[in-house]
Design an enzyme around this catalytic site. Structure first.
Site, mmCIF file in Angstrom:
data_model
loop_
_atom_site.group_PDB
_atom_site.id
_atom_site.type_symbol
_atom_site.label_atom_id
_atom_site.label_comp_id
_atom_site.label_asym_id
_atom_site.label_seq_id
_atom_site.Cartn_x
_atom_site.Cartn_y
_atom_site.Cartn_z
ATOM 1 N N SER A 212 5.567 -29.151 17.797
ATOM 2 C CA SER A 212 5.594 -27.742 17.397
ATOM 3 C C SER A 212 4.213 -27.253 16.957
ATOM 4 C CB SER A 212 6.630 -27.507 16.297
ATOM 5 O OG SER A 212 6.413 -28.358 15.188
ATOM 6 N N ARG A 297 8.552 -37.708 2.656
ATOM 7 C CA ARG A 297 9.503 -36.595 2.700
ATOM 8 C C ARG A 297 10.939 -37.104 2.569
ATOM 9 N NH1 ARG A 297 7.835 -34.021 8.315
ATOM 10 N NH2 ARG A 297 8.078 -36.239 8.787
ATOM 11 N N ASP A 343 14.036 -36.960 8.833
ATOM 12 C CA ASP A 343 15.305 -36.546 9.428
ATOM 13 C C ASP A 343 16.479 -37.414 8.991
ATOM 14 O OD1 ASP A 343 14.203 -34.445 11.085
ATOM 15 O OD2 ASP A 343 13.261 -36.043 12.229
#
Length: 404
Positions: A212, A297, A343
């Site tokens: 992205s 994260r 994720d």
């Protein structure tokens, strides 16, 4: 080159750097640093994404006053043109949320100040211009407008698809960007708003080589305006190997629960993992192209879960998978990074607070990713970077190059 150019250094990205052993740093600050140093909402404990955007664009930590001013500025810019609202409301319900998101962003190009200035023949030295100490930079203005409008677009999609088209309500100028977003989605709980602040901060940027971020940079280098550039990046984010991965994780966990029950032993879980790997499948959410340790994260989301939902059955399963999977992946001898990435955790948190619609999760990722990619795009144009055009070769040419 055949392996997706992993490890080839070919981009300069100032906003963040991803170290294989340390994880992400935003302008030199780790995620724990950002959680500690960035301003927070009144009564909140998680960093405000506005503060991270300020840091990414300027390189400086913002004051509380600067972050509050940015919140108000985004409130002022949040309105959508009527043709985009009509477009969103006319999309068929079977059109994927990411397709709707990307299409609406493309249509917002009608509002582009950069595109208008370019069409009017503005000189390239004025893509970024400081006049009387006021930034009159077209890419900056477009980026600010787009970031302000994205929660409105995303919330409209959510309401249309999952809440029978109920209106999103008005923007509240007293609220921060995340709080307005959660309210428009129809969630009012303090904890979910705190989760959204954390989520939108940590998903914002991951240096320049991911699909992205690289796509926004590449398309922007052709002087496509920020709306078109970001829409292109979102089409990349929609891929199952990129932003769609958190949905893949939940599908995997639900399959695991169906076969083994909501609670299982480590031994049965190990058998299931080995069976998955031997069938040629992967364990979603584990491994990363760059990282060689547990994704920071993932860690901060785990800490959030331990604080707010320690007894949730799905979270306990995620924790059990975290314990069991890495040693198995190491045992295969084929995996350089057996640790979980971002994720592997995010979907579990969203599920707990009632957002069950997995198809929508990548849209949340997209709203966040705007902060990093557009901060980088602002600097691309400020520095006058040229169109990106690496040289490619044929296989025959490569064979000649190595003398075969």
């Amino acid at each position: 080159m055949y392996g997706g150019m992993r490890g080839i250094k070919g981009l300069v990205t100032e906003t963040s750097v991803l170290d294989p052993e340390e994880g992400i740093r935003f302008r030199g600050y780790s995620i724990p640093d950002c959680q500690k140093l960035l301003p927070k909402a009144k009564g909140g404990e998680e960093p405000l994404p506005e503060g991270l955007f300020w840091l990414l664009v300027t390189g400086d930590l913002p004051t509380e006053a600067q972050v509050r001013a940015l919140s108000k500025e985004w409130c002022k810019r949040a309105g959508l043109p009527s043709h985009v609202v009509t477009m969103l409301n006319n999309f068929p319900s079977n059109l994927h949320p990411m397709s709707q998101f990307s299409a609406a962003i493309t249509a917002l190009n009608s509002e582009s100040k950069f595109a208008k200035a370019y069409a009017d023949g503005v000189h390239k030295t004025k893509y970024w211009e400081v006049r009387d100490e006021t930034i009159a930079e077209y890419v900056y203005e477009d980026s600010m407008d787009l970031i302000a409008k994205l929660p409105v677009v995303a919330a409209t999609i959510y309401r249309n698809m999952y809440r029978d088209g109920k209106g999103i309500g008005a923007i509240d100028n007293s609220k921060d960007w995340s709080a307005n977003f959660t309210s428009m989605l129809g969630y009012e709980g303090h904890e979910f708003t705190e989760l959204m602040r954390l989520y939108l901060t940590i998903h914002s940027d991951h240096e320049g080589g991911n699909v992205s971020a690289h796509t926004v940079h590449l398309v922007g280098s052709a002087l496509s305006d920020p709306y078109l550039s970001f829409a292109a990046g979102m089409n990349g984010l929609a891929g199952p190997l990129h932003g769609l991965a958190n949905q893949e994780v939940l599908v995997f966990l639900r399959k695991l629960q169906k076969e083994l029950g909501e609670e299982t032993t480590d031994e049965k879980l190990k058998e299931f993992i080995w069976k998955t790997l031997k069938s040629g499948q992967v364990v979603p959410g584990y491994g990363h192209a760059v990282l060689r340790k547990t994704d920071p994260r993932y860690v901060c989301q785990r800490e959030f879960a331990l604080k707010h939902l320690p007894n949730d059955k799905l979270f306990k399963l995620v924790s059990q998978v975290f314990k069991v999977v890495p040693p198995i992946l190491l045992e295969t001898g084929k995996v350089k990074n057996p640790w979980p990435n971002v994720d592997a955790h995010s979907g579990v948190l969203l599920q707990y607070y009632g957002m069950k619609e997995m198809n929508y999760y990548t849209v949340l990722f997209g709203v966040s990713r705007a902060l990093g990619t557009l901060a980088s795009l602002i600097w691309d144009r400020a520095l006058g970077l040229p169109i990106e055009r690496p040289k490619s070769m044929s296989t025959d040419g490569l064979m000649k190059l190595v003398g075969k």
